[in-house]
Design an enzyme around this catalytic site. Structure first.
Site, short mmCIF file in Angstrom:
data_model
loop_
_atom_site.label_atom_id
_atom_site.label_comp_id
_atom_site.label_asym_id
_atom_site.label_seq_id
_atom_site.Cartn_x
_atom_site.Cartn_y
_atom_site.Cartn_z
N CYS A 95 4.85 -21.55 -2.80
CA CYS A 95 5.47 -20.55 -1.94
C CYS A 95 4.34 -19.65 -1.47
CB CYS A 95 6.53 -19.75 -2.68
SG CYS A 95 7.30 -18.48 -1.63
N CYS A 135 5.53 -15.54 -1.17
CA CYS A 135 5.88 -14.75 -2.36
C CYS A 135 5.95 -15.68 -3.56
CB CYS A 135 7.17 -13.97 -2.14
SG CYS A 135 8.53 -14.95 -1.50
N SER A 136 7.15 -15.90 -4.09
CA SER A 136 7.27 -16.80 -5.25
C SER A 136 8.65 -17.44 -5.28
CB SER A 136 7.01 -16.04 -6.55
OG SER A 136 7.90 -14.94 -6.67
N CYS A 137 9.15 -17.87 -4.12
CA CYS A 137 10.46 -18.52 -4.07
C CYS A 137 10.44 -19.76 -4.96
CB CYS A 137 10.80 -18.90 -2.63
SG CYS A 137 11.01 -17.46 -1.55
#
Length: 209
Positions: free
Chosen positions: A110, A113-115
């Site tokens: 990702c 961000c950190s999906c």
């Protein structure tokens, strides 16, 4: 760049979001008051990050390995196929399954961000959220995989998938050889969290722990 284990990625990310900073501050206060044990919190997080959560995804993979009809459904509509097993919820509403093949290896990142698909993979590992992984996985995926200890043949194509808030991915690793007689629970024991992100492969028979 010197090769290192993926645990080392943790030390690159020294910048916390507002929410992370608040959580850290709250944890510090509660620890100082003797209300929580940081070691116990770390153990709980580790369990959900590497054991309980990823077990859901492992069962998805094992079913796809065992049942061609389910694998076809997973390829066509991963959201519905995964939901049929009861794995759904926040951070996993819209899914796509990408299948490793002899000629292609898939890697998920990702970049913004950190999906991450919590419903099938549990909590995201710290290195997945770290800026070095998020940037270098796209720029130099083969080099990043080597740092995880995964060296692929130059002839194998690496395809990088960028997870978003709208769509998250699960990698279906190649089924290990010699597993024809195993049931789905035994097959699930061979599936690791990293293999479902693409930074690792499924375990070989005899390596499951």
């Amino acid at each position: 760049m010197t090769s290192h284990s993926h645990d080392d990625h943790d030390h690159h990310d020294n910048h916390f979001s507002d929410m992370q900073a608040r959580v850290k501050a709250l944890e510090t206060v509660l620890t100082q008051k003797g209300l929580i044990d940081p070691a116990a919190i770390d153990a709980i997080v580790e369990t959900y990050e590497t054991k309980i959560g990823p077990r859901n995804g492992a069962r998805v993979v094992a079913k796809a390995w065992s049942e061609p009809d389910f694998a076809d459904w997973l390829a066509r509509d991963a959201t519905a196929a995964i939901e049929s097993l009861g794995y759904t919820g926040r951070q996993g509403e819209h899914m796509r399954a990408v299948f490793n093949r002899p000629e292609t290896h898939n890697l998920v990142v990702c970049t913004l961000c950190s999906c991450y698909p919590w419903a099938v993979l549990g909590l995201p590992p710290v290195w997945y959220k770290a800026p070095p992984y998020r940037s270098r996985a796209v720029i130099n995926p083969r080099g990043v995989l080597e740092e995880f200890g995964l060296t692929l043949p130059e002839t194998k194509k690496i395809r990088v998938w960028d997870s978003t808030a709208e769509l998250r991915y699960i990698v279906i690793p190649e089924r290990p050889e010699g597993t024809e007689g195993l049931d789905q629970e035994a097959l699930a024991d061979l599936v690791t969290r990293d293999s479902m992100i693409g930074t690792g492969l499924a375990k070989q028979v005899g390596d499951a722990r």
